[in-house]
Structure formats: C-alpha cells, structure tokens
Design a protein around this motif. Structure first.
Motif, mmCIF file in Angstrom:
data_model
loop_
_atom_site.group_PDB
_atom_site.id
_atom_site.type_symbol
_atom_site.label_atom_id
_atom_site.label_comp_id
_atom_site.label_asym_id
_atom_site.label_seq_id
_atom_site.Cartn_x
_atom_site.Cartn_y
_atom_site.Cartn_z
ATOM 1 N N ASN A 1 0.792 -1.221 0.000
ATOM 2 C CA ASN A 1 0.000 0.000 0.000
ATOM 3 C C ASN A 1 0.832 1.282 0.000
ATOM 4 O OD1 ASN A 1 -2.749 1.043 0.157
ATOM 5 N ND2 ASN A 1 -2.071 1.963 2.062
ATOM 6 N N GLY A 2 0.304 2.263 -0.676
ATOM 7 C CA GLY A 2 0.787 3.633 -0.596
ATOM 8 C C GLY A 2 -0.405 4.516 -0.312
ATOM 9 N N THR A 3 -0.177 5.710 0.165
ATOM 10 C CA THR A 3 -1.294 6.587 0.503
ATOM 11 C C THR A 3 -1.115 7.958 -0.122
ATOM 12 O OG1 THR A 3 -0.211 7.339 2.542
ATOM 13 C CG2 THR A 3 -1.671 5.442 2.717
ATOM 14 N N SER A 4 -2.193 8.498 -0.639
ATOM 15 C CA SER A 4 -2.243 9.881 -1.114
ATOM 16 C C SER A 4 -3.377 10.574 -0.379
ATOM 17 C CB SER A 4 -2.497 9.938 -2.621
ATOM 18 O OG SER A 4 -1.417 9.371 -3.332
ATOM 19 N N TYR A 5 -3.123 11.774 0.095
ATOM 20 C CA TYR A 5 -4.123 12.427 0.938
ATOM 21 C C TYR A 5 -3.927 13.935 0.947
ATOM 22 C CZ TYR A 5 -0.155 12.224 4.209
ATOM 23 O OH TYR A 5 1.082 12.346 4.786
ATOM 24 N N LEU A 6 -4.933 14.622 1.412
ATOM 25 C CA LEU A 6 -4.882 16.062 1.648
ATOM 26 C C LEU A 6 -4.869 16.293 3.147
ATOM 27 C CD1 LEU A 6 -7.612 17.236 -0.901
ATOM 28 C CD2 LEU A 6 -5.130 17.424 -1.180
ATOM 29 N N GLU A 7 -4.004 17.201 3.598
ATOM 30 C CA GLU A 7 -3.903 17.495 5.020
ATOM 31 C C GLU A 7 -3.715 18.988 5.225
ATOM 32 O OE1 GLU A 7 -1.733 15.091 8.328
ATOM 33 O OE2 GLU A 7 -0.275 16.468 7.468
ATOM 34 N N ARG A 8 -4.517 19.561 6.093
ATOM 35 C CA ARG A 8 -4.412 20.991 6.383
ATOM 36 C C ARG A 8 -3.022 21.331 6.924
ATOM 37 N NH1 ARG A 8 -8.702 22.939 3.669
ATOM 38 N NH2 ARG A 8 -10.625 21.877 4.276
ATOM 39 N N PRO A 9 -2.475 22.483 6.546
ATOM 40 C CA PRO A 9 -1.116 22.844 6.995
ATOM 41 C C PRO A 9 -1.013 23.059 8.493
ATOM 42 C CG PRO A 9 -2.154 24.675 5.818
ATOM 43 C CD PRO A 9 -3.032 23.488 5.610
ATOM 44 N N TYR A 10 -2.131 23.295 9.183
ATOM 45 C CA TYR A 10 -2.060 23.519 10.632
ATOM 46 C C TYR A 10 -2.043 22.212 11.431
ATOM 47 C CZ TYR A 10 -7.171 23.148 9.955
ATOM 48 O OH TYR A 10 -8.435 22.748 9.582
ATOM 49 N N VAL A 11 -2.171 21.065 10.748
ATOM 50 C CA VAL A 11 -2.101 19.771 11.429
ATOM 51 C C VAL A 11 -0.632 19.406 11.615
ATOM 52 C CG1 VAL A 11 -2.676 17.331 11.307
ATOM 53 C CG2 VAL A 11 -4.297 19.036 10.452
ATOM 54 N N LYS A 12 -0.203 19.294 12.859
ATOM 55 C CA LYS A 12 1.203 19.040 13.161
ATOM 56 C C LYS A 12 1.352 17.846 14.105
ATOM 57 C CE LYS A 12 2.463 22.832 10.982
ATOM 58 N NZ LYS A 12 3.189 22.776 9.708
ATOM 59 N N GLY A 13 2.449 17.127 13.939
ATOM 60 C CA GLY A 13 2.897 16.182 14.947
ATOM 61 C C GLY A 13 2.182 14.856 15.027
ATOM 62 N N ILE A 14 1.376 14.488 14.019
ATOM 63 C CA ILE A 14 0.812 13.143 14.031
ATOM 64 C C ILE A 14 1.946 12.173 13.712
ATOM 65 C CG2 ILE A 14 -0.774 11.523 12.932
ATOM 66 C CD1 ILE A 14 -2.622 13.850 12.303
ATOM 67 N N LEU A 15 2.210 11.253 14.604
ATOM 68 C CA LEU A 15 3.261 10.270 14.356
ATOM 69 C C LEU A 15 2.705 9.099 13.570
ATOM 70 C CD1 LEU A 15 5.349 10.059 17.664
ATOM 71 C CD2 LEU A 15 5.585 11.614 15.719
ATOM 72 N N ARG A 16 3.408 8.732 12.509
ATOM 73 C CA ARG A 16 3.006 7.612 11.650
ATOM 74 C C ARG A 16 3.963 6.456 11.885
ATOM 75 N NH1 ARG A 16 0.627 9.211 7.030
ATOM 76 N NH2 ARG A 16 0.197 6.988 6.771
ATOM 77 N N HIS A 17 3.434 5.279 12.102
ATOM 78 C CA HIS A 17 4.263 4.133 12.466
ATOM 79 C C HIS A 17 4.275 3.082 11.357
ATOM 80 C CE1 HIS A 17 4.377 5.942 16.372
ATOM 81 N NE2 HIS A 17 3.080 5.795 16.556
ATOM 82 N N SER A 18 5.402 2.408 11.207
ATOM 83 C CA SER A 18 5.541 1.381 10.177
ATOM 84 C C SER A 18 5.153 0.001 10.695
ATOM 85 C CB SER A 18 6.978 1.343 9.646
ATOM 86 O OG SER A 18 7.894 0.996 10.673
ATOM 87 N N PHE A 19 4.888 -0.126 11.981
ATOM 88 C CA PHE A 19 4.381 -1.379 12.543
ATOM 89 C C PHE A 19 3.529 -1.060 13.755
ATOM 90 C CE2 PHE A 19 8.521 -0.633 14.528
ATOM 91 C CZ PHE A 19 8.268 -0.833 15.872
ATOM 92 N N GLY A 20 2.771 -2.055 14.214
ATOM 93 C CA GLY A 20 1.860 -1.829 15.334
ATOM 94 C C GLY A 20 0.733 -0.899 14.915
ATOM 95 N N ALA A 21 0.256 -0.110 15.865
ATOM 96 C CA ALA A 21 -0.794 0.862 15.542
ATOM 97 C C ALA A 21 -0.250 1.884 14.551
ATOM 98 C CB ALA A 21 -1.274 1.550 16.820
ATOM 99 N N ASP A 22 -1.127 2.407 13.708
ATOM 100 C CA ASP A 22 -0.666 3.256 12.618
ATOM 101 C C ASP A 22 -0.359 4.694 13.019
ATOM 102 O OD1 ASP A 22 -0.902 1.173 10.748
ATOM 103 O OD2 ASP A 22 -3.053 1.525 10.598
#
Length: 550
Positions: A520-541
């Motif tokens: 899988n790959g992901t394409s998305y739109l995200e507001r510029p004021y959204v900061k610091g969401i951590l994305r993980h390569s294993f376990g919870a996303d």
C-alpha cells in the motif's frame, strides 16, 4: 494487526480494504509524521482535529481485538509498558524503567505513578490479569500467539498448564517481572502492541460481557479517552486529564466521522469539516498539484486469501492460475494511483534488514508475476485434475467504494483469462467480513496485513497450520518447522534464524498459498495547521499524543 493495518487511523479512502488482524482498514490511512507537538498553537485556534474513518470500531477489548481500526483507537486511549514514539522508537509508557538479565530472559519493570481514567492506580496486577486473560483458552483471543515469547505462554494457551504458571508476576504494586522462553531482540517494541495492554480487573469483571462495548464500558490510561461512540456514525477522543504525561498532550479532542465513499470524504474536507482526507485515483489527478497534497509509502501488504476448504482452492494449479491471471501493475496504476506498488511477496519492501545489513526484500526477491499464458496452462491442469469444465467462486470483499472497484477488476481479469470461471462478489461490512474469514466461510477473500512488530516473523507466522490468522486451511509441515525453529532454537543464531524465515516464505509461494496484490501507498490532503501526528511502520498506525493544531 492486524491489524494492526495495521498495522493508520486518518482516513485514506484510496482503498477501502481492511487489515484483518492487524489487519485493518486501508481507507483509514493518511496523516503526517511531522515533529512532536511542542510548538505553541496559533492564537485562537482550538486544539481539535476533525478526522475521518471508514469503519466502525470492531472491538475495544485489547485481549480480543484483531484489526487496525481497533488497534489505532486503543493506541491513543490505552498505554502499555511502552509506546512508539518518533522513528518507531519504543518509549517508556507505564514502565518508568526496566532491568534485563544478562541472558536476556528476565525483564523487571518498575511502573510509574499512573492512574486509570476513574482515578484508580495502574498496578502490576493490571498487566498480569490482562496477559493471563489473553492467553486463557476460554477467552479465545486470536492474538494470543503474539505473547508466546513469554515463558509457558503457549502451554497456557493450549490449556496444558494453568494461567498462574505464565511467566509474569506482580512482585508488588509497582514491580512487574516477566520471564521469556528465549531472548527477543525487539521485545520492548513488541510490548507497545495492544495485546500487552493492562486491564483493571475489578472494572472489567463488573462490566461482564458488556466490557468495551460502549465508550463508558472501559477505563482508559492513555493520552485520550473514548468519550463518545455513536455506532456506525462517529466517535470522539478527548484529552485524558488523568494521564501521567497530560502536559505533553496538546489536543483537546479528536473527532472521527465514519464515511465510506471518497466523494463524501473530499466534500467534508473542502467544506472544512475534516482536516485530512484520503484520495482515490480520480481525486489524485485532481489534487496532485494542491499544496496540501501528500503521499507516503506503507508497509501493509494486501493479498487474496485462497481458502483451501474449497475444493478448487485446494488445488495448487488453480491457485497458481489465479495468481498469474490478473495484472497487478495495471491495478495499482489505474485503480489506485496513490503510490501503491504491485506485490509479488508477503514481507514488504523497505521494512527490515537482516543481520548482514541487507534489506530483506532485496535479498529474497519476488515470486510469480502476471502471465496469462502460464495462467491458462495452470488452469487447464487444474480443471483436468478436478474433473470440471466450469467453476464458480465467490470473492469475499468489503462494502466500500474503492474495494468494490478492485473486486470488479479482479473478477473481470479472472473471468477473461481463466476459461470456464465465474466469479461472484460478496461485499460485507468490515466486522462481518472479519467474522466470515475467521469462520472460514468463503472461497477467496480480499485481505491484508500490517506488521505488528519490526521483524519478518510478524508476516511469516500468520500461515502456520491452524494459526489464528491462517483462516484458509493452509498447512505445510516444513513451513511449520521453519517457523518453529526461527521462534525457538534459532533465536540466538541471527543469521540462521533469518534464513529460516526466508526459506519459509519461499515455501509459501511454492505452494501459492496466497496471491499477493499490492503494497500500500497513501495519497491524501492534510491541512497545513495539522502538526505532529506520528506515523508508524508497525503496530498501531497513528499516534496523536504529540499532535497539535497550529
């Protein structure tokens, strides 16, 4: 995990496929790793994120959950001994410190002063109770096997010894001792996984069979609480004022609306009712020049489960025919267009490296490929062996927009290239689809897996005979032996262990037990004021502990 799928919670409706077991919902993916949320928020901007999810939460009981949607919510409302931080580093959670014996078999954890959302302290017994519950055969936890590194865990789960003989004990309220069967190099990262979360015994037993079925039927010890849950509509996470590290948490609320089609999701984003939205192929073309457009690679692999309870799927030539009969490259290019790549393997690319430093996938290479001539040869042999001129098969699929498109693509390709084959499609909501797979009530199914911990074994051990996530009656004695050795006697011989996992994956594809579709790959739109969401390569996303609105 899942998935753990597991194992990414912000909506990506690029593909509404789900990772059972860590398995989970690919539509739920998106977001940005960003930096930790230590910057001051923009003045007047409320610390609220509005996100999208494409599925109901199947379970809020950490001992029973098997999918990435559940694991993602739990990751933000519960906390184990460790949690994943930036760069997937295992950070102390409920464990304030840890001591490990020289032989790597005994871990002693000192718990920090932390409370449940009702104000009661989190104790070592909360871990003992939850882990014994997960391994108790009466619980029927599909993920019990992930705890088998703990001394006597497999025997407890098999009912051979009582739960009290599990290698975990509360020395006192704040000291937890864990004994292992053998050294596990990734054990601290593994402890961040949901099955290892604690549970408050008194509260759980008071709730009985209602535990975790509503927002108020669970206690929370993580950064947030599940404060609202409108089934099949929405749910809300609210900052947990009883969390030990509450000063780090900037967000007041994270609101999720459950939306199953891309057009609706994009409309919510455009009308500023959602801060992030995933994009399917047609929307990628429309928004690829938007400054808020983002893409990200993923470690989730999607595949067709070929259920050998079915007479046709029990034939190896039929399985090989199906794998060779559809164009994976064309599928990701035309239907997805989101950075996904065709998969000719189980263990994903760019996931882990071996003892020699070489990336696993580069060492092993690919299996199979799109070849209509070979597919026809395999299919002719299969029909001859089965004594059939025509075959009818049912594809178990999810009920969302994008997964339906992929299901129709596979149906058209298989029916075109495999003479005499008719494919029908059974589209089901997420929870019901997982249930049908668990019961083996399908011919072949659209499935996926996201890693639960940083090691190839998180994929490889799925398909051992009678494994909880096998779910397709596959069995190979040599495969089982290799997995058992890699998880046991070879634990201290890293090179031999690595080779055993490589050999096991080769056997899986010699047997064509599954037909991998794409990574899988992901394409998305995200507001510029959204900061610091951590994305993980294993376990919870996703982790929202460090996220903020700026």
């Amino acid at each position: 995990m899942k998935k753990k799928f597991s194992f990414l919670l912000v909506l990506l409706l690029a593909l509404s496929t789900f990772l059972a077991a860590c398995g989970g919902n690919d539509d739920a993916k998106g977001g940005d790793s960003g930096e930790k949320g230590g910057d001051k928020p923009a003045e007047g901007k409320e610390q609220v994120l509005n996100l999208l999810e494409s599925s109901e939460i199947p379970s809020m009981d950490s001992t029973l959950a098997t999918d990435s949607v559940s694991f993602n919510v739990m990751n933000n409302v519960f906390e184990g001994l460790y949690r994943l931080g930036e760069n997937d580093e295992a950070k102390p959670g409920m464990a304030e410190n840890m001591e490990k014996s020289e032989d790597g078999l005994t871990y002693t954890f000192k718990l920090r002063d932390a409370n449940w959302s009702n104000g009661e302290p989190v104790t070592a017994n909360d871990f003992v109770y939850a882990w014994q519950k997960a391994l108790n055969p009466d619980t029927g936890a599909e993920y019990a096997y992930i705890m088998y590194d703990i001394k006597n865990a497999a025997k407890v789960n098999a009912g051979e010894v009582p739960v009290e003989e599990l290698g975990v004990k509360a020395v006192d309220d704040k000291t937890l001792e864990v004994q292992l069967e053998g050294p596990v190099p990734y054990f601290e990262a593994l402890l961040s996984f949901a099955t290892f979360y604690p549970q408050n015994q008194k509260f759980v037993e008071e709730q009985g069979d209602q535990y975790g079925l509503e927002a108020g039927n669970a206690l929370y010890n993580g950064p947030f609480t599940l404060s609202e849950w409108k089934h099949e509509q929405s749910f809300k996470l609210s900052k947990n004022d009883n969390y030990w590290d509450k000063d780090t948490v900037k967000l007041k609320e994270v609101n999720f609306n459950i939306v199953k089609d891309t057009a609706t999701a994009v409309n919510l984003y455009e009308t500023e009712k959602a801060d992030v939205t995933g994009l399917s192929a047609e929307f990628v073309d429309k928004y690829k020049d938007d400054p808020n457009f983002k893409t990200r690679a993923d470690t989730a692999v999607y595949f067709l489960r070929l259920n050998q309870k079915n007479e046709v799927m029990a034939n190896v030539n039929a399985r090989k025919a199906i794998d060779a009969a559809y164009d994976k490259q064309g599928m990701v290019d035309v239907l997805m267009n989101n950075g996904s790549i065709p998969a000719y393997y189980l263990v994903p690319k760019d996931f882990v490296s071996g003892p020699d430093g070489a990336e696993y996938r580069e060492t092993v290479g690919d299996f199979g490929g799109y070849d209509t001539e070979k597919a026809k040869e395999y299919w002719a042999k299969a029909k001859e062996e089965l004594g059939k001129d025509s075959v009818e098969l049912e594809l178990l699929n999810y009920d969302s927009e994008s997964s339906k498109k992929i299901g129709e693509f596979i149906k058209e390709q298989l029916e075109t290239n495999l003479e005499g084959l008719t494919v029908s499609i059974k589209a089901q909501p997420f929870k019901q689809k997982l249930d049908l797979e668990s019961k083996g009530q399908y011919d072949f199914s659209f499935a996926g897996w996201g890693p639960d911990y940083p090691d190839p074994m998180t994929f490889i051990d799925m398909f051992v005979t009678d494994g909880a996530h096998n779910q397709m009656a596959y069995s190979n004695k040599k495969y089982d032996e290799l997995v058992e050795k890699a998880k046991g006697e070879l634990a201290s011989d890293l090179e031999a262990r690595w080779q055993a996992m490589i050999d096991a994956e080769k056997i899986l594809f010699e047997d064509q037990a599954i037909s991998p579709m794409y990574q899988n790959g992901t394409s998305y739109l995200e507001r510029p004021y959204v900061k610091g969401i951590l994305r993980h390569s294993f376990g919870a996303d996703n982790s929202y502990k460090w996220a903020s609105v700026e």
